[in-house]
Design an enzyme around this catalytic site. Sequence first.
Site, short mmCIF file in Angstrom:
data_model
loop_
_atom_site.label_atom_id
_atom_site.label_comp_id
_atom_site.label_asym_id
_atom_site.label_seq_id
_atom_site.Cartn_x
_atom_site.Cartn_y
_atom_site.Cartn_z
N SER A 12 -63.53 9.04 -10.88
CA SER A 12 -62.49 8.90 -11.90
C SER A 12 -63.08 8.52 -13.26
O SER A 12 -62.42 8.64 -14.28
CB SER A 12 -61.52 7.81 -11.47
OG SER A 12 -62.24 6.59 -11.31
N CYS A 75 -66.00 8.06 -5.16
CA CYS A 75 -64.85 7.24 -5.52
C CYS A 75 -64.10 6.88 -4.24
O CYS A 75 -63.62 7.77 -3.53
CB CYS A 75 -63.93 8.04 -6.45
SG CYS A 75 -62.38 7.22 -6.83
N CYS A 189 -65.54 -0.13 -4.40
CA CYS A 189 -65.23 0.70 -5.57
C CYS A 189 -66.57 0.95 -6.23
O CYS A 189 -67.35 0.01 -6.45
CB CYS A 189 -64.29 -0.02 -6.52
SG CYS A 189 -64.10 0.80 -8.11
N THR A 190 -66.83 2.21 -6.55
CA THR A 190 -68.16 2.55 -7.07
C THR A 190 -68.42 1.99 -8.46
O THR A 190 -69.56 1.95 -8.92
CB THR A 190 -68.35 4.08 -7.07
OG1 THR A 190 -67.25 4.68 -7.79
CG2 THR A 190 -68.37 4.61 -5.65
N1 DGL Z 1 -64.59 4.30 -8.85
C1 DGL Z 1 -63.34 4.34 -8.16
C2 DGL Z 1 -63.52 3.86 -6.72
O1 DGL Z 1 -64.60 3.90 -6.14
C3 DGL Z 1 -62.11 3.66 -8.69
C4 DGL Z 1 -61.82 3.36 -10.09
C5 DGL Z 1 -60.41 3.75 -10.49
O2 DGL Z 1 -59.45 3.00 -10.28
O3 DGL Z 1 -60.28 4.87 -11.03
O4 DGL Z 1 -62.58 3.47 -6.08
#
Ligand code: DGL
Length: 262
Positions: A12, A75, A189-190
Amino acid sequence: MSVPPTILVFDSGLGGLTVLREIVRARPDAHYVYVADDAFFPYGHHSEEQIVARVVPLVGELIARHAPVLVVIACNTASTLVMSHLRSAYSVPFVGTVPAIKPACASSRTKRVSVLGTRGTVQREYTRRLIDDFAQGCNVTLVGSAELASLAESALSGNDVGDADIAAELAPCFVDDGKHRTDTVVLACTHYPLLLDRMKRLAPWPVDWIDPAPAIARRVSDLLGSPGKESDQAGAEIIFTSKRPHTLSQALMPFFGGRVPA
Ligand code: DGL
């Protein structure tokens, strides 16, 4: 000279760079296309239906345009939802990113594990099932953070992010029932590994932080097969769906193994 395979890494926003960094380390022989769907960020604030309706056709368009040999959905908020949809719609192999509950619970000594993710990820049926299947006698605390992904995004973009804001998002992960306390936090969350140094410093006591990125990189490497020759053509691109200008290219170089993403 043979053409390097293209790996498409999707998130994202900038969080998936923490996964990309490990994949590039494992496979410098590939060409990378990193896609940040920042026009729809943060995914954690969207409904399950909205995320499926957004991600499935968008990934299809990206596959048609870039012809990757493999797609990584870097993600958790998306992977806990869209992997089966993607696999039934497209024939390219997919690797997802889901909360590393199994290894965290296997290694916790106090049997107190917290899973820190977006509100979307911690509410998912998929995440609840991982706990049912792999908690191995651990008490698992789910912590849905509304702001941490945006704070990480902002910090990487060069803005000041206050310690108090990070500490407030972290606090519910640290549970002390008087006898046992949390010893393991899953980074589900990445975006969160972008703040890891600060999170370690702000934590009320030391814990193990579980980042699944190295395991994802190993999986990608296995699927790719034996490495080709590292090639001059193995460049990298970054695409923002908002079409914002690439002012961060130099700052993001370390995530691309020193390449400047076009
Ligand atoms: N990087 C996304 C993940 O691993 C989330 C960030 C978002 O809320 O867009 O969940």
